[in-house]
Design a protein around this motif. Structure first.
Motif, PDB file in Angstrom:
ATOM      1  N   ILE A  98      -2.807 -67.486  16.146  1.00  0.00           N
ATOM      2  CA  ILE A  98      -2.461 -68.093  17.050  1.00  0.00           C
ATOM      3  C   ILE A  98      -1.344 -69.319  17.307  1.00  0.00           C
ATOM      4  O   ILE A  98      -0.565 -69.616  17.919  1.00  0.00           O
ATOM      5  CB  ILE A  98      -3.244 -67.950  17.566  1.00  0.00           C
ATOM      6  N   ASN A  99      -1.260 -70.136  15.927  1.00  0.00           N
ATOM      7  CA  ASN A  99      -0.870 -70.936  15.930  1.00  0.00           C
ATOM      8  C   ASN A  99       1.133 -71.095  15.996  1.00  0.00           C
ATOM      9  O   ASN A  99       1.941 -71.119  16.522  1.00  0.00           O
ATOM     10  CB  ASN A  99      -0.700 -72.545  14.787  1.00  0.00           C
ATOM     11  N   GLU A 100       1.058 -69.547  15.153  1.00  0.00           N
ATOM     12  CA  GLU A 100       2.273 -69.134  15.259  1.00  0.00           C
ATOM     13  C   GLU A 100       2.746 -67.894  16.171  1.00  0.00           C
ATOM     14  O   GLU A 100       4.142 -67.898  16.539  1.00  0.00           O
ATOM     15  CB  GLU A 100       2.767 -67.971  14.308  1.00  0.00           C
ATOM     16  N   GLY A 101       2.030 -69.146  17.868  1.00  0.00           N
ATOM     17  CA  GLY A 101       2.582 -67.577  18.527  1.00  0.00           C
ATOM     18  C   GLY A 101       2.191 -66.401  18.680  1.00  0.00           C
ATOM     19  O   GLY A 101       2.691 -65.804  19.430  1.00  0.00           O
ATOM     20  N   THR A 102       1.276 -65.488  17.728  1.00  0.00           N
ATOM     21  CA  THR A 102       0.943 -63.844  17.930  1.00  0.00           C
ATOM     22  C   THR A 102       0.004 -64.402  18.846  1.00  0.00           C
ATOM     23  O   THR A 102      -1.174 -64.735  18.912  1.00  0.00           O
ATOM     24  CB  THR A 102       0.146 -64.358  16.937  1.00  0.00           C
ATOM     25  N   THR A 103      -1.006 -62.927  19.537  1.00  0.00           N
ATOM     26  CA  THR A 103      -1.257 -63.428  20.624  1.00  0.00           C
ATOM     27  C   THR A 103      -2.484 -61.987  19.669  1.00  0.00           C
ATOM     28  O   THR A 103      -1.855 -61.394  19.599  1.00  0.00           O
ATOM     29  CB  THR A 103      -1.445 -62.292  21.798  1.00  0.00           C
ATOM     30  N   VAL A 104      -3.640 -62.270  19.652  1.00  0.00           N
ATOM     31  CA  VAL A 104      -4.954 -61.905  18.461  1.00  0.00           C
ATOM     32  C   VAL A 104      -5.712 -61.421  19.490  1.00  0.00           C
ATOM     33  O   VAL A 104      -6.582 -61.175  21.104  1.00  0.00           O
ATOM     34  CB  VAL A 104      -5.277 -62.710  17.511  1.00  0.00           C
ATOM     35  N   LEU A 105      -6.168 -60.023  19.319  1.00  0.00           N
ATOM     36  CA  LEU A 105      -7.222 -59.530  20.132  1.00  0.00           C
ATOM     37  C   LEU A 105      -8.258 -58.748  19.234  1.00  0.00           C
ATOM     38  O   LEU A 105      -7.915 -58.399  18.356  1.00  0.00           O
ATOM     39  CB  LEU A 105      -7.324 -57.867  20.483  1.00  0.00           C
TER      40      LEU A 105
END
Ligand code: ADP
Ligand code: TYD
Length: 218
Positions: A98-105
């Protein structure tokens, strides 16, 4: 880290969307479809699930399949540990994604614990035991796919004998009630989206996409 991550609403951070529902509600089907839609929109997405495939998750799987027996409190505590590892581990922890900007499902997060374990023990105990996870990372939204236990059973019930089916259905009824109780209890601090899971795959996917479009445009 806990304070800065608590509400992952910063523009630079990825969103964190947790899918919840009883077994057979259609979570993994909808995560697959949403993941494809997000990719088409150019949104970098990572999908994951609990229990995880970490050593703690493997232990949980062995307990769930009856190969190891232990007390319900121990099982609930193992899910707490598996969740913290899911958030914090160095290789593919959710917090760093999340800190890298990835959206997590994620297919299941702490509301699964609140619902499944509070059938056998007090819900407040389970919520407190998961206090580390909820202070490190609350979902941007929790999407609850609300599927009738009879419908969920029809979807998953192949190859099981009658008694197992009955036992499982009565548990799913209780778990669904516990989910609703947990949502009511925590409605001030959590963003819960309830989606009718009794419709076709496509209707549910379209409804979820309408909701997620709003979340990702914030
Ligand atoms: P979960 O991950 O919540 O356990 P799945 O997505 O694996 O649920 O769905 C369970 C089964 O039901 C799968 O065989 C899937 O293809 C089927 N299924 C999922 N959603 C629907 C739906 N809306 N209508 C009919 N069948 C569905
Ligand atoms: P799984 O085979 O992944 O089921 P599903 O496809 O329905 O998600 O098994 C997950 C099982 O673990 C499911 O019955 C719910 C249960 N569970 C808990 O009891 N506590 C938890 O905290 C979590 C995450 C799952």
């Amino acid at each position: 880290m806990a304070d800065t991550m608590k509400n992952n609403e910063s523009a630079d951070q990825g969103k964190f969307i947790a899918f919840e529902g009883i077994d057979g509600s259609g979570k993994s089907t909808q995560i697959r479809i949403l993941n494809e839609r997000m990719k088409k929109e150019g949104i970098h997405c990572y999908t994951t699930m609990e229990p995880t495939d970490s050593p703690i998750g493997s232990l949980i799987h062995q307990i769930m399949t009856g190969r190891i027996r232990t007390d319900n409190k121990v099982i609930a505590a193992l899910f707490v540990a598996d969740r913290l590892d899911h958030l914090l581990n160095d290789v593919d922890g959710i917090v760093s994604k999340i800190n890298e900007g990835t959206t997590v499902l994620t297919d299941r997060y702490y509301f699964s614990s609140y619902a499944y374990h509070s059938v056998d023990m007090p819900m407040d105990w389970v919520i407190q035991a998961n206090g580390q996870s909820s202070s490190i990372l609350r979902p941007t939204a929790t999407i609850f796919i609300d599927t009738d236990p009879d419908t969920a059973m029809e979807r998953i019930a192949k190859n099981r004998d009658h008694q197992e089916l009955f036992e499982k259905k009565s548990r799913l009824v209780k778990v669904r009630e516990k989910y609703l109780e947990a949502f009511e209890k925590l409605k001030e601090e959590e963003r819960i989206l309830v989606i009718d899971g009794n419709r076709s795959v496509q209707e549910i996917a379209d409804h979820i996409w309408e909701q997620v479009k709003v979340l990702i445009s914030r």
